[in-house]
Scaffold this motif. Structure first.
Motif, PDB file in Angstrom:
ATOM      1  N   GLU A   1       0.842  -1.192   0.000  1.00  0.00           N
ATOM      2  CA  GLU A   1       0.000   0.000   0.000  1.00  0.00           C
ATOM      3  C   GLU A   1       0.881   1.247   0.000  1.00  0.00           C
ATOM      4  O   GLU A   1       1.947   1.274   0.601  1.00  0.00           O
ATOM      5  N   GLY A   2       0.421   2.287  -0.680  1.00  0.00           N
ATOM      6  CA  GLY A   2       1.179   3.526  -0.729  1.00  0.00           C
ATOM      7  C   GLY A   2       1.105   4.300   0.577  1.00  0.00           C
ATOM      8  O   GLY A   2       0.188   4.107   1.379  1.00  0.00           O
ATOM      9  N   PRO A   3       2.045   5.212   0.800  1.00  0.00           N
ATOM     10  CA  PRO A   3       2.112   5.916   2.080  1.00  0.00           C
ATOM     11  C   PRO A   3       1.460   7.296   2.082  1.00  0.00           C
ATOM     12  O   PRO A   3       1.363   7.959   1.046  1.00  0.00           O
ATOM     13  N   PHE A   4       1.028   7.731   3.241  1.00  0.00           N
ATOM     14  CA  PHE A   4       0.829   9.146   3.488  1.00  0.00           C
ATOM     15  C   PHE A   4       2.212   9.757   3.608  1.00  0.00           C
ATOM     16  O   PHE A   4       3.063   9.240   4.341  1.00  0.00           O
ATOM     17  N   VAL A   5       2.470  10.828   2.881  1.00  0.00           N
ATOM     18  CA  VAL A   5       3.763  11.498   2.956  1.00  0.00           C
ATOM     19  C   VAL A   5       3.559  12.938   3.407  1.00  0.00           C
ATOM     20  O   VAL A   5       2.479  13.520   3.230  1.00  0.00           O
ATOM     21  N   LEU A   6       4.621  13.510   3.985  1.00  0.00           N
ATOM     22  CA  LEU A   6       4.640  14.915   4.370  1.00  0.00           C
ATOM     23  C   LEU A   6       5.891  15.559   3.806  1.00  0.00           C
ATOM     24  O   LEU A   6       6.958  14.934   3.771  1.00  0.00           O
ATOM     25  N   ARG A   7       5.752  16.805   3.359  1.00  0.00           N
ATOM     26  CA  ARG A   7       6.924  17.530   2.877  1.00  0.00           C
ATOM     27  C   ARG A   7       7.915  17.745   4.012  1.00  0.00           C
ATOM     28  O   ARG A   7       7.552  18.171   5.108  1.00  0.00           O
ATOM     29  N   ASN A   8       9.165  17.455   3.751  1.00  0.00           N
ATOM     30  CA  ASN A   8      10.202  17.598   4.775  1.00  0.00           C
ATOM     31  C   ASN A   8      10.421  19.047   5.191  1.00  0.00           C
ATOM     32  O   ASN A   8      10.883  19.312   6.307  1.00  0.00           O
ATOM     33  N   ALA A   9      10.089  19.998   4.312  1.00  0.00           N
ATOM     34  CA  ALA A   9      10.315  21.410   4.621  1.00  0.00           C
ATOM     35  C   ALA A   9       9.316  21.963   5.624  1.00  0.00           C
ATOM     36  O   ALA A   9       9.509  23.072   6.130  1.00  0.00           O
ATOM     37  N   LEU A  10       8.264  21.228   5.932  1.00  0.00           N
ATOM     38  CA  LEU A  10       7.283  21.694   6.905  1.00  0.00           C
ATOM     39  C   LEU A  10       7.900  21.784   8.296  1.00  0.00           C
ATOM     40  O   LEU A  10       8.793  21.002   8.642  1.00  0.00           O
ATOM     41  N   PRO A  11       7.414  22.696   9.141  1.00  0.00           N
ATOM     42  CA  PRO A  11       7.880  22.749  10.530  1.00  0.00           C
ATOM     43  C   PRO A  11       7.624  21.413  11.242  1.00  0.00           C
ATOM     44  O   PRO A  11       6.625  20.738  10.961  1.00  0.00           O
ATOM     45  N   GLU A  12       8.495  21.058  12.160  1.00  0.00           N
ATOM     46  CA  GLU A  12       8.402  19.760  12.836  1.00  0.00           C
ATOM     47  C   GLU A  12       7.087  19.604  13.589  1.00  0.00           C
ATOM     48  O   GLU A  12       6.501  18.520  13.607  1.00  0.00           O
ATOM     49  N   ASP A  13       6.602  20.692  14.233  1.00  0.00           N
ATOM     50  CA  ASP A  13       5.357  20.560  14.995  1.00  0.00           C
ATOM     51  C   ASP A  13       4.166  20.337  14.078  1.00  0.00           C
ATOM     52  O   ASP A  13       3.224  19.617  14.421  1.00  0.00           O
ATOM     53  N   VAL A  14       4.209  20.909  12.875  1.00  0.00           N
ATOM     54  CA  VAL A  14       3.139  20.688  11.895  1.00  0.00           C
ATOM     55  C   VAL A  14       3.143  19.231  11.446  1.00  0.00           C
ATOM     56  O   VAL A  14       2.086  18.584  11.383  1.00  0.00           O
ATOM     57  N   LYS A  15       4.318  18.718  11.147  1.00  0.00           N
ATOM     58  CA  LYS A  15       4.419  17.316  10.723  1.00  0.00           C
ATOM     59  C   LYS A  15       3.936  16.374  11.831  1.00  0.00           C
ATOM     60  O   LYS A  15       3.226  15.395  11.566  1.00  0.00           O
ATOM     61  N   ALA A  16       4.292  16.691  13.063  1.00  0.00           N
ATOM     62  CA  ALA A  16       3.886  15.847  14.192  1.00  0.00           C
ATOM     63  C   ALA A  16       2.374  15.871  14.387  1.00  0.00           C
ATOM     64  O   ALA A  16       1.742  14.828  14.627  1.00  0.00           O
ATOM     65  N   LYS A  17       1.772  17.061  14.274  1.00  0.00           N
ATOM     66  CA  LYS A  17       0.327  17.185  14.465  1.00  0.00           C
ATOM     67  C   LYS A  17      -0.445  16.447  13.379  1.00  0.00           C
ATOM     68  O   LYS A  17      -1.422  15.741  13.664  1.00  0.00           O
ATOM     69  N   VAL A  18      -0.035  16.610  12.117  1.00  0.00           N
ATOM     70  CA  VAL A  18      -0.747  15.967  11.015  1.00  0.00           C
ATOM     71  C   VAL A  18      -0.578  14.445  11.078  1.00  0.00           C
ATOM     72  O   VAL A  18      -1.527  13.690  10.851  1.00  0.00           O
TER      73      VAL A  18
END
Length: 298
Positions: A235-252
């Protein structure tokens, strides 16, 4: 007075820096596979949850093809998306530092795999790939794992020939829904799409493009027949852009991980079918797909 001006200037500079480090908006990409309005409607609940969590405007983007989402992630105009494995592989091969896979869906049986399904109309007389020789055959999107990458490698092994030599015509339809409709309408004789392989054929299985087509009233599965099934595909992954702030990535990431428990109906809609939830995943799960895609591009 000079001291006061200096303090104001310093405070303004700090405020500007803090704002620059944050985000003022967040964009979610949705892969092709069904018409844009249906994709937007299915993901609206997810959009609202993300907007409430981040406290900034969140928009959904449903480009006409897979590459629209891929280029959005690479270019920074899309922040997260649920990709197919091949789409993720393309991003990784283009820029390995662009995104990170964070979560993957699981099925009720605990698996995180699915299948490419070859199918035809029952009244066509096509029951196997051998019956489809010389017929019109359809792929979905060149960046689709199940709609192109895997069947383009596995089907030639079954038929013992290149697809363009074996079938009368090989064409791209534009997406999974388009392939299903084209076969159902007789515009092509056979094609491939995706399903989890669980549940009943008449339901289009429990998850996937066939299931969505049944729910939308586009097809009656009793009019169709399965003519081929791939080996299991990750199955394919949910991905997040690495340039996003760490707290944004953690929350999403936390929001997606808890989505099934919070709102199973929304999680199923985002997943295009039944899911048992989303669990952590890393690049290691896609190394084989990345290798295959790299080999194909060479």
């Amino acid at each position: 007075m000079k001291t006061l001006v200096a303090i104001i200037a310093a405070t303004t500079a700090l405020a500007g820096a803090a704002q620059a480090e944050g985000i003022t908006a967040f964009n979610i990409g949705i892969l092709g596979g069904e018409n844009a309005q249906d994709r937007l409607s299915s993901n609206e609940c997810f959009r609202k949850y993300v907007e409430d969590e981040l406290g900034v405007p969140v928009k959904l983007f449903a480009p006409a093809d897979y590459d629209g989402v891929i280029q959005g992630l690479l270019g920074g105009t899309i922040d997260t998306a649920l990709l197919g494995a091949s789409g993720y592989a393309k991003i990784y091969l283009t820029d390995p530092n662009a995104v990170t896979p964070v979560l993957v869906t699981t099925h009720p049986d605990g698996a995180s795999t699915y299948y490419s399904i070859g199918f035809a109309r029952k009244d066509s007389g096509i029951k196997t790939l051998q019956d489809a020789k010389g017929k019109r055959f359809g792929f979905g999107d060149p960046n689709s794992t199940s709609g192109y990458l895997i069947p383009s490698l596995e089907i030639p092994q079954v038929i013992g020939a290149k697809m363009e030599d074996y079938f009368g015509e090989v064409k791209f339809t534009g997406g999974h829904e388009q392939t299903i409709v084209a076969v159902n309408n007789g515009d092509i004789d056979a094609g491939v799409t995706w399903a989890d392989g669980n549940g009943a054929w008449e339901d289009g299985y429990n998850e996937g493009a066939l299931h969505k087509a049944v729910q939308a009233g586009l097809v009656d599965m009793n009019d169709l027949v399965e003519i081929w099934k791939s080996n299991p595909i990750p199955e394919g992954p949910f991905v997040l852009r690495n340039a996003l702030p760490e707290d944004v990535k953690a929350k999403v990431t936390a929001l997606i991980a808890g989505l099934h428990e919070k709102d199973p109906e929304c999680a199923n809609a985002v997943n295009s079918g039944e899911t048992a939830g989303f669990v952590p995943v890393t690049n290691a799960a896609y190394e084989q797909i990345i290798a295959v895609r790299k080999m194909q591009s060479n």
